[in-house]
Design a protein around this motif. Structure first.
Motif, PDB file in Angstrom:
ATOM      1  N   ARG A   1      58.230  12.985  43.741  1.00 37.69           N
ATOM      2  CA  ARG A   1      57.238  11.911  43.603  1.00 37.69           C
ATOM      3  C   ARG A   1      57.257  10.988  44.820  1.00 37.69           C
ATOM      4  O   ARG A   1      56.510  10.004  44.867  1.00 37.69           O
ATOM      5  N   ALA A   2      58.079  11.292  45.814  1.00 39.99           N
ATOM      6  CA  ALA A   2      58.094  10.500  47.045  1.00 39.99           C
ATOM      7  C   ALA A   2      56.711  10.520  47.684  1.00 39.99           C
ATOM      8  O   ALA A   2      56.003  11.526  47.624  1.00 39.99           O
ATOM      9  N   PRO A   3      56.320   9.412  48.317  1.00 42.21           N
ATOM     10  CA  PRO A   3      55.021   9.391  48.987  1.00 42.21           C
ATOM     11  C   PRO A   3      55.044  10.232  50.248  1.00 42.21           C
ATOM     12  O   PRO A   3      56.079  10.383  50.888  1.00 42.21           O
ATOM     13  N   SER A   4      53.893  10.793  50.576  1.00 42.83           N
ATOM     14  CA  SER A   4      53.742  11.518  51.830  1.00 42.83           C
ATOM     15  C   SER A   4      52.302  11.384  52.291  1.00 42.83           C
ATOM     16  O   SER A   4      51.387  11.333  51.471  1.00 42.83           O
ATOM     17  N   GLY A   5      52.119  11.315  53.596  1.00 40.70           N
ATOM     18  CA  GLY A   5      50.787  11.107  54.148  1.00 40.70           C
ATOM     19  C   GLY A   5      49.789  12.137  53.655  1.00 40.70           C
ATOM     20  O   GLY A   5      50.018  13.346  53.811  1.00 40.70           O
ATOM     21  N   THR A   6      48.724  11.681  53.054  1.00 43.65           N
ATOM     22  CA  THR A   6      47.674  12.521  52.453  1.00 43.65           C
ATOM     23  C   THR A   6      48.261  13.597  51.542  1.00 43.65           C
ATOM     24  O   THR A   6      47.727  14.702  51.425  1.00 43.65           O
ATOM     25  N   ASN A   7      49.376  13.270  50.898  1.00 44.89           N
ATOM     26  CA  ASN A   7      50.032  14.149  49.923  1.00 44.89           C
ATOM     27  C   ASN A   7      50.422  15.504  50.512  1.00 44.89           C
ATOM     28  O   ASN A   7      50.358  16.542  49.848  1.00 44.89           O
ATOM     29  N   THR A   8      50.874  15.514  51.764  1.00 48.40           N
ATOM     30  CA  THR A   8      51.241  16.767  52.411  1.00 48.40           C
ATOM     31  C   THR A   8      52.536  17.374  51.872  1.00 48.40           C
ATOM     32  O   THR A   8      52.732  18.588  51.975  1.00 48.40           O
TER      33      THR A   8
ATOM     34  N   ILE B   1      61.703  21.957  57.290  1.00 48.95           N
ATOM     35  CA  ILE B   1      60.333  21.475  57.429  1.00 48.95           C
ATOM     36  C   ILE B   1      59.570  22.458  58.304  1.00 48.95           C
ATOM     37  O   ILE B   1      60.153  23.111  59.176  1.00 48.95           O
ATOM     38  N   ASP B   2      58.290  22.581  58.047  1.00 53.08           N
ATOM     39  CA  ASP B   2      57.443  23.448  58.865  1.00 53.08           C
ATOM     40  C   ASP B   2      57.352  22.858  60.269  1.00 53.08           C
ATOM     41  O   ASP B   2      57.153  21.655  60.450  1.00 53.08           O
ATOM     42  N   ARG B   3      57.483  23.704  61.273  1.00 55.60           N
ATOM     43  CA  ARG B   3      57.494  23.245  62.658  1.00 55.60           C
ATOM     44  C   ARG B   3      56.195  22.557  63.078  1.00 55.60           C
ATOM     45  O   ARG B   3      56.183  21.801  64.058  1.00 55.60           O
ATOM     46  N   VAL B   4      55.100  22.811  62.373  1.00 59.44           N
ATOM     47  CA  VAL B   4      53.824  22.202  62.779  1.00 59.44           C
ATOM     48  C   VAL B   4      53.758  20.726  62.402  1.00 59.44           C
ATOM     49  O   VAL B   4      52.915  19.987  62.928  1.00 59.44           O
ATOM     50  N   MET B   5      54.653  20.269  61.505  1.00 58.93           N
ATOM     51  CA  MET B   5      54.587  18.896  61.025  1.00 58.93           C
ATOM     52  C   MET B   5      55.121  17.941  62.093  1.00 58.93           C
ATOM     53  O   MET B   5      56.061  18.257  62.821  1.00 58.93           O
ATOM     54  N   GLU B   6      54.518  16.756  62.149  1.00 63.59           N
ATOM     55  CA  GLU B   6      54.857  15.789  63.193  1.00 63.59           C
ATOM     56  C   GLU B   6      55.695  14.632  62.642  1.00 63.59           C
ATOM     57  O   GLU B   6      56.148  14.663  61.505  1.00 63.59           O
ATOM     58  N   GLN B   7      55.837  13.595  63.455  1.00 65.41           N
ATOM     59  CA  GLN B   7      56.775  12.516  63.174  1.00 65.41           C
ATOM     60  C   GLN B   7      56.536  11.837  61.832  1.00 65.41           C
ATOM     61  O   GLN B   7      57.475  11.479  61.125  1.00 65.41           O
TER      62      GLN B   7
ATOM     63  N   VAL C   1      71.644  33.348  57.623  1.00 67.57           N
ATOM     64  CA  VAL C   1      72.225  33.531  56.292  1.00 67.57           C
ATOM     65  C   VAL C   1      71.177  33.344  55.201  1.00 67.57           C
ATOM     66  O   VAL C   1      71.116  34.118  54.234  1.00 67.57           O
ATOM     67  N   LEU C   2      70.335  32.332  55.349  1.00 65.00           N
ATOM     68  CA  LEU C   2      69.327  32.038  54.318  1.00 65.00           C
ATOM     69  C   LEU C   2      68.017  32.770  54.554  1.00 65.00           C
ATOM     70  O   LEU C   2      67.098  32.646  53.747  1.00 65.00           O
ATOM     71  N   GLN C   3      67.940  33.507  55.657  1.00 65.26           N
ATOM     72  CA  GLN C   3      66.727  34.259  56.008  1.00 65.26           C
ATOM     73  C   GLN C   3      65.502  33.343  56.036  1.00 65.26           C
ATOM     74  O   GLN C   3      64.475  33.613  55.418  1.00 65.26           O
ATOM     75  N   LEU C   4      65.644  32.251  56.787  1.00 66.28           N
ATOM     76  CA  LEU C   4      64.546  31.296  56.896  1.00 66.28           C
ATOM     77  C   LEU C   4      63.394  31.911  57.683  1.00 66.28           C
ATOM     78  O   LEU C   4      63.620  32.620  58.674  1.00 66.28           O
ATOM     79  N   PRO C   5      62.160  31.656  57.283  1.00 65.93           N
ATOM     80  CA  PRO C   5      61.020  32.117  58.083  1.00 65.93           C
ATOM     81  C   PRO C   5      60.983  31.393  59.423  1.00 65.93           C
ATOM     82  O   PRO C   5      61.497  30.278  59.551  1.00 65.93           O
ATOM     83  N   ASP C   6      60.383  32.006  60.416  1.00 67.50           N
ATOM     84  CA  ASP C   6      60.382  31.457  61.778  1.00 67.50           C
ATOM     85  C   ASP C   6      59.701  30.099  61.873  1.00 67.50           C
ATOM     86  O   ASP C   6      59.995  29.323  62.790  1.00 67.50           O
ATOM     87  N   ASN C   7      58.808  29.796  60.959  1.00 72.42           N
ATOM     88  CA  ASN C   7      58.060  28.540  61.052  1.00 72.42           C
ATOM     89  C   ASN C   7      58.833  27.344  60.496  1.00 72.42           C
ATOM     90  O   ASN C   7      58.376  26.208  60.582  1.00 72.42           O
ATOM     91  N   GLU C   8      60.027  27.575  59.935  1.00 70.72           N
ATOM     92  CA  GLU C   8      60.810  26.483  59.343  1.00 70.72           C
ATOM     93  C   GLU C   8      61.967  26.087  60.244  1.00 70.72           C
ATOM     94  O   GLU C   8      62.628  26.951  60.835  1.00 70.72           O
ATOM     95  N   MET C   9      62.227  24.782  60.336  1.00 67.72           N
ATOM     96  CA  MET C   9      63.386  24.284  61.053  1.00 67.72           C
ATOM     97  C   MET C   9      64.241  23.427  60.123  1.00 67.72           C
ATOM     98  O   MET C   9      63.734  22.808  59.174  1.00 67.72           O
ATOM     99  N   VAL C  10      65.533  23.406  60.383  1.00 67.66           N
ATOM    100  CA  VAL C  10      66.479  22.691  59.526  1.00 67.66           C
ATOM    101  C   VAL C  10      66.404  21.196  59.798  1.00 67.66           C
ATOM    102  O   VAL C  10      66.466  20.757  60.945  1.00 67.66           O
ATOM    103  N   VAL C  11      66.276  20.418  58.742  1.00 64.18           N
ATOM    104  CA  VAL C  11      66.252  18.959  58.827  1.00 64.18           C
ATOM    105  C   VAL C  11      67.662  18.401  58.667  1.00 64.18           C
ATOM    106  O   VAL C  11      68.138  17.600  59.466  1.00 64.18           O
ATOM    107  N   CYS C  12      68.359  18.825  57.615  1.00 64.19           N
ATOM    108  CA  CYS C  12      69.727  18.374  57.351  1.00 64.19           C
ATOM    109  C   CYS C  12      70.259  19.142  56.160  1.00 64.19           C
ATOM    110  O   CYS C  12      69.574  19.978  55.572  1.00 64.19           O
ATOM    111  N   GLY C  13      71.490  18.853  55.790  1.00 63.58           N
ATOM    112  CA  GLY C  13      72.073  19.382  54.573  1.00 63.58           C
ATOM    113  C   GLY C  13      72.452  18.238  53.653  1.00 63.58           C
ATOM    114  O   GLY C  13      72.326  17.058  54.010  1.00 63.58           O
ATOM    115  N   MET C  14      72.929  18.573  52.467  1.00 63.06           N
ATOM    116  CA  MET C  14      73.389  17.540  51.534  1.00 63.06           C
ATOM    117  C   MET C  14      74.342  18.172  50.527  1.00 63.06           C
ATOM    118  O   MET C  14      74.104  19.275  50.036  1.00 63.06           O
TER     119      MET C  14
END
Length: 247
Positions: A58-65, A159-165, A205-218
């Motif tokens: 339910r966190a806000p995101s610009g234009t509900n992206t 996060i998808d690499r196409v997404m900006e700041q 290890v997680l077989q991430l698709p090429d369009n995704e980049m790691v933001v962080c872990g938790m």
């Protein structure tokens, strides 16, 4: 007669200075959040994790992206990822081949940020009785990040690499929601930028698709409150130190 705790105030009413039960609950969930660095092995039910993520979304995101993507790791997969990263982390030649996808910290530090960074680091090491010359001990402690501090649940965020700041700002609110929702259920977390250095291993290890980049872990689980490192409570600047009220 009803009380303000039973019904929300009118949107144009003057705010009350008396904290309602709801305010106290929310405030407690936020202010009790800490970065926990030692967890109990107690499992966290999958339905509990799903509910936390449902609430957090339910966190806000610009234009509900809604730019967040989450990988929930338990059991064998979590163990495999930890083993692969730690093997590299403990080999200086291998570790030097891995760099972050993005600059989390400033490339040139200045006060007061560097002072705060140093203080929290040395406060933690002091609790663990790690002196400045104990490089191997500090290395081992840093390596515990990659075991998710023994938490039963590890989360990797991408996060998808196409997404900006702007989407990264949205992502921060999503991460905070996870940590607060966890506290509301008696769980604890530790957000971890340390994982970004080893994004290539995570991707494999997680077989991430090429369009995704790691933001962080938790790390997610129940805090081991008998461990000394979990007694660390970091300092915060007072409101006058970072706020200007302008009429």
């Amino acid at each position: 007669m009803t009380t303000s705790a039973e019904h929300p105030q009118h949107p144009h009413a003057a705010p009350t200075l008396i904290a309602t039960a709801e305010q106290k609950i929310v405030d407690a969930a936020i202010t009790s959040r800490r970065s926990i660095r030692a967890f109990l092995p107690t499992p966290v039910p999958r339905e509990e994790i799903e509910k936390i993520l449902e609430v957090a979304a339910r966190a806000p995101s610009g234009t509900n992206t809604q730019p967040w993507k989450v990988y929930v790791l338990t059991g064998q997969v979590k163990q495999q990822l930890s083993d692969e990263i730690i093997k590299t982390h403990n080999d200086p030649a291998l570790a030097s081949q891995h760099t972050e996808h993005y600059h989390y910290y400033p490339r040139q530090w200045s006060s007061p940020y560097i002072d705060r960074r140093r203080k929290v680091g040395w406060d933690l090491y002091a609790l663990l009785e790690l002196t400045r010359d104990n490089k191997s001990g500090m290395h081992a402690q840093h390596g515990r990040n990659y075991r998710f501090f023994d938490a039963p649940v590890g989360l990797i965020f991408t996060i998808d690499r196409v997404m900006e700041q702007g989407s990264w700002l949205d992502y921060g609110m999503f991460l905070q929601n996870i940590m607060v929702a966890a506290r509301g259920r008696g769980l604890d977390t530790c957000p971890q930028a340390a994982f970004t250095q080893y994004h290539k291993i995570i991707g494999q290890v997680l077989q991430l698709p090429d369009n995704e980049m790691v933001v962080c872990g938790m790390s997610l689980g129940y805090a081991d409150l008998e461990r000394i490192e979990n007694s660390l409570i970091t300092e915060r600047e007072s409101v006058p130190g970072f706020v200007k009220f302008m009429d």
